[in-house]
Design an enzyme around this catalytic site. Sequence first.
Site, PDB file in Angstrom:
ATOM      1  N   ASP A  62       7.321  -8.061 -43.924  1.00 16.29           N
ATOM      2  CA  ASP A  62       7.916  -6.801 -44.358  1.00 16.29           C
ATOM      3  C   ASP A  62       7.472  -6.392 -45.754  1.00 16.29           C
ATOM      4  O   ASP A  62       7.152  -5.223 -45.996  1.00 16.29           O
ATOM      5  CB  ASP A  62       9.445  -6.907 -44.342  1.00 16.29           C
ATOM      6  CG  ASP A  62      10.021  -6.754 -42.941  1.00 16.29           C
ATOM      7  OD1 ASP A  62       9.272  -6.376 -42.024  1.00 16.29           O
ATOM      8  OD2 ASP A  62      11.218  -7.010 -42.766  1.00 16.29           O
TER       9      ASP A  62
ATOM     10  N   HIS B 261       9.545  -7.237 -35.120  1.00 16.66           N
ATOM     11  CA  HIS B 261      10.062  -7.517 -36.451  1.00 16.66           C
ATOM     12  C   HIS B 261       9.081  -8.423 -37.178  1.00 16.66           C
ATOM     13  O   HIS B 261       8.093  -8.905 -36.605  1.00 16.66           O
ATOM     14  CB  HIS B 261      11.446  -8.141 -36.388  1.00 16.66           C
ATOM     15  CG  HIS B 261      12.546  -7.131 -36.199  1.00 16.66           C
ATOM     16  ND1 HIS B 261      12.826  -6.149 -37.127  1.00 16.66           N
ATOM     17  CD2 HIS B 261      13.414  -6.937 -35.174  1.00 16.66           C
ATOM     18  CE1 HIS B 261      13.815  -5.398 -36.695  1.00 16.66           C
ATOM     19  NE2 HIS B 261      14.198  -5.848 -35.505  1.00 16.66           N
TER      20      HIS B 261
END
Length: 384
Positions: free
Chosen positions: A166, A136
């Site tokens: 992200d 992540h």
Amino acid sequence: MTYALGQGTGPLKGVRVVEIAGIGPGPHAATLLADLGADVIRVERPGGALSPGTRESDLLTRGRPSVALDLKRPEAVETVLALVENADVLLEGMRPGATERLGLGPDACLARNPRLVYGRMTGWGQDGPLAKAAGHDMNYISIAGALHGLGQDADRPHFPTNLLGDFGGGSTYLVIGVLAALLEARASGQGQVVDAAIVDGTAHVSAMFAGMLASGFAHERRAANLLDGGAPYYDVYETADGRHMSVGALEPQFYAVLVDLLGLADLPSRDDLGQWPAIKEAFTRRFKERTQAEWTEVFDGTDACVAPVLPLTEAAEHPHLKARGTYVDRDGVLQPAPAPRFSRTQATLTTGPSAPGGQTREALTAWGVADVDALIDSGAAVQL
């Protein structure tokens, strides 16, 4: 709802994008393209992809219809390939090899449409020792060397939710890559694969710090450099009401305004790094004497480079952002307006968040897929 192509107003009007739904940076990239006028069709599994919070407020699904397809069924895969034939771009954010196993990898798609730009969004990239491992945002920015220097705590780094990896190093670079490849495809007539890895994008975002490090101007220690809170004139200070002000008076002329408006005289030279703790202590004491609102009034519109630290809901009401319409309320959901802005082909919000499979029949029909009702009747496609 009635769905038709070509409803966007931005500079990408007429560009067609097939999105294989994922989470995080992939949907954000699709949202960005949709905001800028592209016709994006979101393909997701029956029941929908994972959403943070409720789907009704999932802003990363706005601006495009949702089509629910069971990609374990060959007729559903064929439907996606039919969409690809009329598309300019395909976006996917699965682990390396996943779309190939579905029959929707680059080779299969480019065979159907040689001009297609095939955008792949992953954390680690399509190759390398970690390519097939889970991860992540914070894992990617850790490996990329960015997380180490974040935060003003010398003892441990602090991560900026998932903004840097992200979206900063991820979806932003996917969109840049897709648009660059799309421009090239229109000249060459050939599509290609865009491998957008968060580790790569985050490393690229770090170019300025890498240069500072190479020159000896920066050190790999937190709270010890110009832009990480080491300098007293680039930091965040608490106010009397427990809120905070951001101070970014880097240049000497701005620093002079800052010191003057703080009412501080006889401070040590800011050019003497050994005096930085003393200056910071003076700033800390002074800012705690007034509330955030009071300091905001003092600094508003000046060149001191000082601004209040606001939560998102208050940011939307700030006079500057309100005047620009940076945040808008659509259907009771506060959200950012499309960005950036254009002088002639200004982007506008179209539809809000979609329901999984809510526009399967209308969207597939508009994209020219034949016999949509038979697909729905077979269960390969689902209409909510």
